[in-house]
Design a protein around this motif. Sequence first.
Motif, PDB file in Angstrom:
ATOM      1  N   GLU A   1      -5.138   2.008  -6.051  1.00  0.00           N
ATOM      2  CA  GLU A   1      -5.691   2.844  -5.119  1.00  0.00           C
ATOM      3  C   GLU A   1      -6.745   2.654  -4.857  1.00  0.00           C
ATOM      4  O   GLU A   1      -8.253   2.422  -4.653  1.00  0.00           O
ATOM      5  CB  GLU A   1      -5.264   3.881  -4.147  1.00  0.00           C
ATOM      6  CG  GLU A   1      -5.435   4.906  -4.713  1.00  0.00           C
ATOM      7  CD  GLU A   1      -4.721   6.766  -4.588  1.00  0.00           C
ATOM      8  OE1 GLU A   1      -3.987   6.393  -3.945  1.00  0.00           O
ATOM      9  OE2 GLU A   1      -4.357   6.842  -5.543  1.00  0.00           O
TER      10      GLU A   1
ATOM     11  N   PRO B   1       0.788  -1.026   0.269  1.00  0.00           N
ATOM     12  CA  PRO B   1      -0.103  -0.482  -0.404  1.00  0.00           C
ATOM     13  C   PRO B   1       0.835   1.521  -0.403  1.00  0.00           C
ATOM     14  O   PRO B   1       1.763   1.173   0.437  1.00  0.00           O
ATOM     15  CB  PRO B   1      -0.770   0.267   1.425  1.00  0.00           C
ATOM     16  CG  PRO B   1      -0.078  -1.183   2.392  1.00  0.00           C
ATOM     17  CD  PRO B   1       0.773  -2.113   1.043  1.00  0.00           C
TER      18      PRO B   1
ATOM     19  N   PRO C   1      -6.907   7.220   1.558  1.00  0.00           N
ATOM     20  CA  PRO C   1      -6.811   5.737   1.187  1.00  0.00           C
ATOM     21  C   PRO C   1      -7.192   4.770   2.327  1.00  0.00           C
ATOM     22  O   PRO C   1      -6.902   5.323   3.934  1.00  0.00           O
ATOM     23  CB  PRO C   1      -5.543   5.499   0.619  1.00  0.00           C
ATOM     24  CG  PRO C   1      -4.623   6.972   1.570  1.00  0.00           C
ATOM     25  CD  PRO C   1      -5.745   7.407   1.201  1.00  0.00           C
TER      26      PRO C   1
END
Lengths: 224, 463
Positions: B305, B64, B313
């Motif tokens: 994302e 991530p 996020p």
Amino acid sequence: MATLGCVMHSEGPLLETLTRRLSECPPDFLLEPFAMEKGEIHVDAVVSDLIRDLGGKRLMVHELEIFGAGPSQKKQPAAVQVVKRLQDLKMGGASPQNNRIRLILVASWLLHDSWFVTEGTFAREAFVLLSKGLDLMATVVPAEKCVSDPERREELVRLCLAKLGLRPAGETGLQAQDRLTTLDSVERDRVMRKARAAEQRAHDIREAMKKKAAEEAAAKYNRE
Amino acid sequence: MKKSFQASAISDQRARKLTLDRLRQHPHAPKWRAQGEDRVQADDLAWLDSFSRQLTRSRKGWGPGKPSESVLEWIEKARVTTPYHRARIPSHVRLPEDWHDLPTMTREDVALHPEHMVPDDADLKRMLVYRTAGTTGHAILVPHHARAVASYQPMMEHVLRRYGIRPRFTAQSVACFLICSQRQTVTWAATLSYWKGAGFAKVNLNPSEWPTKESPQKYISELAPQFLTGDPFSYSDLLRLEVPVRPSAMFTTAVAMRPGLKRRLVEQFACPIIDWFSLIETGPIGYACPQGDAYHIMPHDIHVEVLDENEHPVPPGVRGEITVTGGRNPCLPLIRYRTRDWGTLDFTPCSCGDPMPRIIGLEGRTPMNFRTADGSLVNSADLSRILREFPLVQHEFRQKADLTCEITIRPITSVAVDEEQIRTALQKALGNLPIELRQDPELGNELHTGKVISYQSELMVND
């Protein structure tokens, strides 16, 4: 930007004094510059006298050549003449080269103000300014406007002061730079050209999209 | 040696011409609504080969966070050359440090000012324009590019290989059919340079498009495409028609395929059914993992994302809106484009061996079937085709159990729309069913994302 990199480290004369002087520019300074056996005013002589009065040495022949009005339009090919004529119309009848020389004349009148003459130390900066410092402005502002239009008068005064390393009396360097940026015709012209080009591009894209959306059959291999 | 190479080139050209004639002039060929052409140029072929190699070589997992160096480099160029990004991304934003300060963009941005999306240096001669299907919103015009569209071919090939399928493309073969089942759509046939001149056709199963009732079966089975692409609606028609075709795979696109239909397709066609997650705006995003329900991110040159409604996020495993940056469409560089599709991201290694992260629980593209007064099915794509002719930002269409319909429209600000014209056009497709229409200039505003559900049906949907 025409004044990028100018450091206005010293205080000069009052702005109003110089703008008034410009507004009182004698008509002789707006006469046709002498070149190719034509014209009425010898720019090289005017510049030469100015530099001397500002404390400089007598200019050499090659230095004076910079202030010639350029070749006659008659010697140019026909296509060049048409383009030049169009530019002339934008410049109120003066070709860019001719307008540059006219602007040099007007600036020479400005720099002959008693403040500069009395100081007697600006000959070198004035020569640099007149020989190339007005070139960009001359491409977008007719010389006559620097006499008749209050904003352009102020712009020319501020530009000349900045190129001489001066700021108007009573202003900080920041104020002077800020005001000059606001008045900057070259920058405004650049921004307007850019905006026009962007608008033209957007128009071209809209047209192309309309046309291509109608075609629709372009290769595509799956639904999405 | 040179002579035999030339001879082979000429024979390939002849074969290609014969394949094209066979596709277009077959006695059971459907009506062709467009000429159709392969827009790949000579220099595209080398680019496509290189892209194909990168698809394999540059596949690596990521965690991530921020995009790869190459995507960041791509953004730096796009923010300078694209009017839309120039105006929106403040000059003080530094990448990658300020990645999360980059504003997101939506389909409304593309809809309202597509001309601002095209970079200054994009070649308009090679631009293509597509309309979105309107599955997750009102249809919009999308600037595209011939090379970017052609890049779908190596991506499909790559995915086929992931499923153990190695198609052999030759100028004598037919590579692929795009199967549609709509009231009206553009149909065409061509041969494709990147696939060595193999044939391709887009066909519409609508009976009015074919010379005889048996033509779809005869045409598709005799041309024998190596694989198919289509949406669940078209495939369910293909099942109904019992077309005796044996493709090596079927890509299913546009809307989610339900498990029941998938099972029946596998039984009938005995090949893998490959879910393919792709938007016109972004290009392919993911493909279904051969060993599970998740979608592996497909191309190496996009960053995916998952964001919450405040554009932040979300942690891995938490549901959010799938947002895409990058790609290779020179006419539409997307930076943090919100897709209106939802899911979670999983960065853990997958047993299938593909290192790319996976999207799990993808939703947002639920297929909707509508029915006319006499019970015939109507594809939502047909309704999108009708509605896109009107100046709408978005719409919500709903069919109730009693077949009556409701539609709420949000017109483009300060543009008048003719309600009666919209109603009449929809009724033509829906067999004069009553339609209640209302305008709501703020449709979607009450939602965090502005996203509305474009199509809803209270009818029982038969898998």
